[in-house]
Scaffold this active site. Structure first.
Site, mmCIF file in Angstrom:
data_model
loop_
_atom_site.group_PDB
_atom_site.id
_atom_site.type_symbol
_atom_site.label_atom_id
_atom_site.label_comp_id
_atom_site.label_asym_id
_atom_site.label_seq_id
_atom_site.Cartn_x
_atom_site.Cartn_y
_atom_site.Cartn_z
ATOM 1 N N CYS A 149 -10.925 0.948 9.573
ATOM 2 C CA CYS A 149 -11.475 0.004 9.179
ATOM 3 C C CYS A 149 -11.920 -1.097 10.752
ATOM 4 O O CYS A 149 -13.067 -1.456 10.650
ATOM 5 C CB CYS A 149 -10.778 -0.985 8.404
ATOM 6 S SG CYS A 149 -8.882 -0.999 9.059
HETATM 7 N N1 LIG Z 1 -5.397 -0.234 3.988
HETATM 8 C C1 LIG Z 1 -6.684 -0.298 4.827
HETATM 9 O O1 LIG Z 1 -7.002 -1.188 4.940
HETATM 10 C C2 LIG Z 1 -7.116 1.022 5.058
HETATM 11 C C3 LIG Z 1 -8.582 0.989 5.815
HETATM 12 C C4 LIG Z 1 -9.040 2.177 6.163
HETATM 13 C C5 LIG Z 1 -8.381 3.520 6.435
HETATM 14 N N2 LIG Z 1 -7.061 3.482 5.749
HETATM 15 C C6 LIG Z 1 -6.502 4.529 5.695
HETATM 16 O O2 LIG Z 1 -6.383 5.133 4.181
HETATM 17 C C7 LIG Z 1 -5.035 5.787 3.728
HETATM 18 C C8 LIG Z 1 -4.509 5.065 2.803
HETATM 19 O O3 LIG Z 1 -4.079 3.834 3.152
HETATM 20 P P1 LIG Z 1 -3.495 2.679 2.078
HETATM 21 O O4 LIG Z 1 -3.528 1.422 2.789
HETATM 22 O O5 LIG Z 1 -4.272 2.947 0.887
HETATM 23 O O6 LIG Z 1 -2.271 3.411 2.075
HETATM 24 P P2 LIG Z 1 -0.964 3.182 0.837
HETATM 25 O O7 LIG Z 1 -1.401 1.881 0.242
HETATM 26 O O8 LIG Z 1 0.407 3.257 1.496
HETATM 27 O O9 LIG Z 1 -1.186 4.383 -0.138
HETATM 28 C C9 LIG Z 1 -0.857 5.473 0.116
HETATM 29 C C10 LIG Z 1 -0.987 6.498 -0.931
HETATM 30 O O10 LIG Z 1 -0.516 7.895 -0.592
HETATM 31 C C11 LIG Z 1 0.488 8.081 -1.445
HETATM 32 N N3 LIG Z 1 1.439 9.010 -0.483
HETATM 33 C C12 LIG Z 1 2.017 8.602 0.732
HETATM 34 N N4 LIG Z 1 2.877 9.388 1.346
HETATM 35 C C13 LIG Z 1 2.237 10.797 0.765
HETATM 36 C C14 LIG Z 1 2.475 12.103 0.827
HETATM 37 N N5 LIG Z 1 3.389 12.432 1.962
HETATM 38 N N6 LIG Z 1 1.900 13.015 0.123
HETATM 39 C C15 LIG Z 1 1.234 12.533 -1.144
HETATM 40 N N7 LIG Z 1 1.036 11.189 -1.121
HETATM 41 C C16 LIG Z 1 1.485 10.306 -0.275
HETATM 42 C C17 LIG Z 1 1.105 7.122 -1.896
HETATM 43 O O11 LIG Z 1 2.223 7.152 -2.581
HETATM 44 P P3 LIG Z 1 2.214 7.704 -4.125
HETATM 45 O O12 LIG Z 1 2.009 9.184 -4.167
HETATM 46 O O13 LIG Z 1 3.674 7.500 -4.831
HETATM 47 O O14 LIG Z 1 1.287 6.894 -5.058
HETATM 48 C C18 LIG Z 1 -0.017 5.974 -2.063
HETATM 49 O O15 LIG Z 1 -0.754 6.462 -3.595
HETATM 50 C C19 LIG Z 1 -4.493 5.714 5.222
HETATM 51 O O16 LIG Z 1 -4.385 7.105 6.155
HETATM 52 C C20 LIG Z 1 -5.025 4.433 6.040
HETATM 53 O O17 LIG Z 1 -4.861 4.671 7.296
HETATM 54 C C21 LIG Z 1 -6.527 2.129 5.354
#
Ligand SMILES: NC(=O)c1ccc[n+]([C@@H]2O[C@H](COP(=O)([O-])OP(=O)(O)OC[C@H]3O[C@@H](n4cnc5c(N)ncnc54)[C@H](OP(=O)(O)O)[C@@H]3O)[C@@H](O)[C@H]2O)c1
Length: 341
Positions: A149
């Site tokens: 981001c």
């Molecule tokens: N947040 C942002 O602004 C943003 C922007 C750009 C990129 N990103 C990237 O996008 C990705 C997701 O970000 P997020 O903010 O959405 O994260 P998040 O809110 O923590 O969600 C992560 C998701 O992945 C699942 N998960 C966690 N560990 C796992 C594993 N080992 N195996 C399978 N599933 C798992 C979680 O749990 P459950 O399976 O229980 O549902 C949840 O659904 C990250 O890599 C982050 O760096 C985030």
């Protein structure tokens, strides 16, 4: 005038529907993805993987009916058995690899994998999906690594002026706390963040390395998190090789983004986080040049970290990879093309 949105609507007719699976679908990015995919005219959600939300209707977590579909706690093996055209991995950094390995050796591998984590942003065998600067490589790509981001905001601001710069630009970013994901930490505890701003990882942040790698020149980056939920404002401060002007920088940006429907330019006006929340595009502006030292310049990019910083960018990349019009299914674009009569 026929707008990009009109073109997207017209292009939808007679095109195939693409089936999509989302892994990590209950996270902040995952939920945004579900909402965009479920309202996209050419994408059909086949499955949404979450361990914690297993069995919950998608509509309980996202503003999307998804035809009554429920979250499923699928293993990597089970995902590989569910053939779809596109898999979007919205997993924490470091978690994508086993899923990619299983998907690539599946009986029917997906035509496209999009990874929104940082895991493939440093891997030359994946296409880096910043369409505004890498559009040609995205068309037909089988593996796309979605930019970070802050890294999106920094590159949108810096790349058009890169060859004007005398030395290392500095990027100062402030993000809403959704940028830290749902897993509890000091960076997403909005009660602890209240009335404050938290600097963190002030050297060698992953996005500093990502921006440096993809711009091909060093940048410095200072990330901060604030107690609002979503949105990023990122200020670039830099020194030009010679005296310049607001008009000269504005012209650079106009030339760079003339054909980019997700980028709006605001000239010397400062883009505001409030104006980009839940919008699919980004605004670049706030151009300033020191009248006493006209080589000292600054500019600002604002975007929604969950949209152009993640989910909208992933869908923009899917559209471009399959030859669809860029804005298909992205109705909340802030478009310079549409803003200009
Ligand atoms: N947040 C942002 O602004 C943003 C922007 C750009 C990129 N990103 C990237 O996008 C990705 C997701 O970000 P997020 O903010 O959405 O994260 P998040 O809110 O923590 O969600 C992560 C998701 O992945 C699942 N998960 C966690 N560990 C796992 C594993 N080992 N195996 C399978 N599933 C798992 C979680 O749990 P459950 O399976 O229980 O549902 C949840 O659904 C990250 O890599 C982050 O760096 C985030």
């Amino acid at each position: 005038m026929r707008t990009e949105t009109d073109r997207a609507a017209a292009a939808v007719e007679s095109l195939e529907t693409l089936t999509v699976g989302v892994v990590g679908a209950r996270g902040y990015v995952g939920v945004e993805l579900l909402e965009i995919i479920c309202s996209h005219p050419l994408l059909r959600l086949e499955y949404a993987v979450s361990r914690a939300a297993d069995g919950d209707p998608i509509a309980d977590h996202a503003k999307a009916s998804a035809g009554g579909l429920k979250f499923e706690a699928l293993s990597d093996d089970e995902i590989a058995d569910r053939a779809v055209d596109v898999v979007v991995l919205a997993l924490p950094d470091g978690a994508a690899k086993p899923y990619v390995e299983k998907l690539e050796s599946a009986p029917k591998p997906p035509r496209l994998i999009v990874d929104v984590s940082a895991d493939h942003r440093f891997d030359d065998s994946w296409v880096y999906g910043l369409a505004e600067h890498n559009r040609h490589a995205i068309a037909g790509a089988p593996r796309i690594s979605n930019p970070g981001c802050y890294a999106t905001a920094a590159q949108l601001a810096v790349r058009p002026i890169l060859d004007m710069l005398a030395d290392t630009p500095h990027c100062f970013g402030v993000s809403g706390y959704s940028g830290a994901g749902k897993k509890r930490s000091s960076r997403n505890d909005h009660k602890a963040l209240a009335n404050g701003v938290l600097p963190y990882k002030l050297v060698n942040h992953t996005h500093e390395r990502e921006i440096t790698r993809h711009l091909g020149t060093p940048v410095r980056f200072s990330p901060h998190v604030a107690p609002f939920f979503r949105g990023i404002t990122l200020t670039v401060q830099a020194r030009a090789k010679s005296a310049t002007s607001v008009e000269a920088i504005a012209e650079r940006l106009e030339n760079a983004y003339r054909d980019c429907p997700l980028i709006m330019l605001s000239g010397a006006d400062t883009p505001r986080v409030q104006d980009v929340v839940s919008k699919d595009g980004a605004v670049v502006g706030g151009i300033a040049v020191n009248p006493d030292r006209p080589d000292e310049i600054a500019l600002v990019c604002a975007l929604d970290n969950l949209r152009k910083g993640a989910a909208s960018q992933a869908v923009q990349n899917i559209n471009l990879a399959f030859g669809l019009t860029e804005l298909t299914g992205l109705p909340d674009a802030i478009s310079m093309a549409e803003a200009t009569p």
